[in-house]
Design an enzyme around this catalytic site. Sequence first.
Site, PDB file in Angstrom:
ATOM      1  CB  SER A   1      -0.927   0.007   1.228  1.00 21.08           C
ATOM      2  OG  SER A   1      -0.194  -0.154   2.424  1.00 21.08           O
TER       3      SER A   1
ATOM      4  CE  LYS B   1      -0.019  -8.334   3.027  1.00 22.51           C
ATOM      5  NZ  LYS B   1      -0.635  -8.343   1.682  1.00 22.51           N
TER       6      LYS B   1
ATOM      7  CD  GLU C   1      -2.437  -8.548  -2.903  1.00 27.51           C
ATOM      8  OE1 GLU C   1      -3.079  -8.670  -3.975  1.00 27.51           O
ATOM      9  OE2 GLU C   1      -2.160  -7.448  -2.401  1.00 27.51           O
TER      10      GLU C   1
ATOM     11  CD  GLU D   1      -7.492  -5.334   1.582  1.00 29.09           C
ATOM     12  OE1 GLU D   1      -6.352  -5.836   1.599  1.00 29.09           O
ATOM     13  OE2 GLU D   1      -7.730  -4.201   1.104  1.00 29.09           O
TER      14      GLU D   1
END
Length: 263
Positions: A43, A111, A113, A180
């Site tokens: 982000s 991490k 996705e 999320e």
Amino acid sequence: MTTRSLLKKKLEGKKITMVSTYDYLSAKLCRQVGIDCILVGDSLGMVFQGLDTTLPVTIEEIIYHTKAVKRGAGDMFVIADMPFMSYQTGLEEAVRNCGRVIKEAGANAVKLEGGREIAELVHRLVSIGIPVVGHVGFTPQSIHVLGGYRVVGRLEEEERKLKEDFQALEQAGAFMVVLESVPKNLSKEITQNSKAITIGIGAGPHCDGQVLVFYDLVGLVEDIKPKFVKRYVEGADIFREALRRFKEDVEKGVFPSEEESYG
Ligand code: KIV
């Protein structure tokens, strides 16, 4: 904090706190108040660089920011977010890039996705000693496929896929998974049936822990405020006021005073 102590917290029913941030000073603040772990999130592309999406973020940028965070984080558990196309082009390249953030930047975990499609990679990483955090539900790196920012898991088909993806990550060895923008009852069911730690962002109160972006929670991000963001302080107002006063003092000639001047 280690993967073991984080898992122990889940077993003891103690909530886990995570903050996504990108710099030395904010990491130091997180350490001072006892936040459990820091995510150096991609982000940063939107929050730190002002981009429209996270997609252009590079592995070099993640390494740069992880190094800065590590200096402020001390012995905190730091997770590096693997950026788009750093782990999607093949197993060997993915392993090499994940290894870089551990070896060069000092991250404690990576991490990634995705769900089933990255299970083989997750298994490989865990088997060579790299702890993995998964990320399912709304996955910003797939924004173009998902068709914009939205809740994922309301449709029956999406709910089934999400559960299967979570299971695939868990079976592959992910010790933690970020959920999320997921309906709260779905994340509750997943959390209750999982050995892996669930960390929610827009996923309701039943996850094992919660993550927010530092600049969101201190109120510095003003342009977008998703429903799940809580601003604990109106940071932008406080900073603007400080800047106004600095400008005024300089223009009036009252800064610097004797106190701020060398003899
Ligand atoms: O990039 C990020 O900061 C994240 C969190 C919001 C989970 O992925």
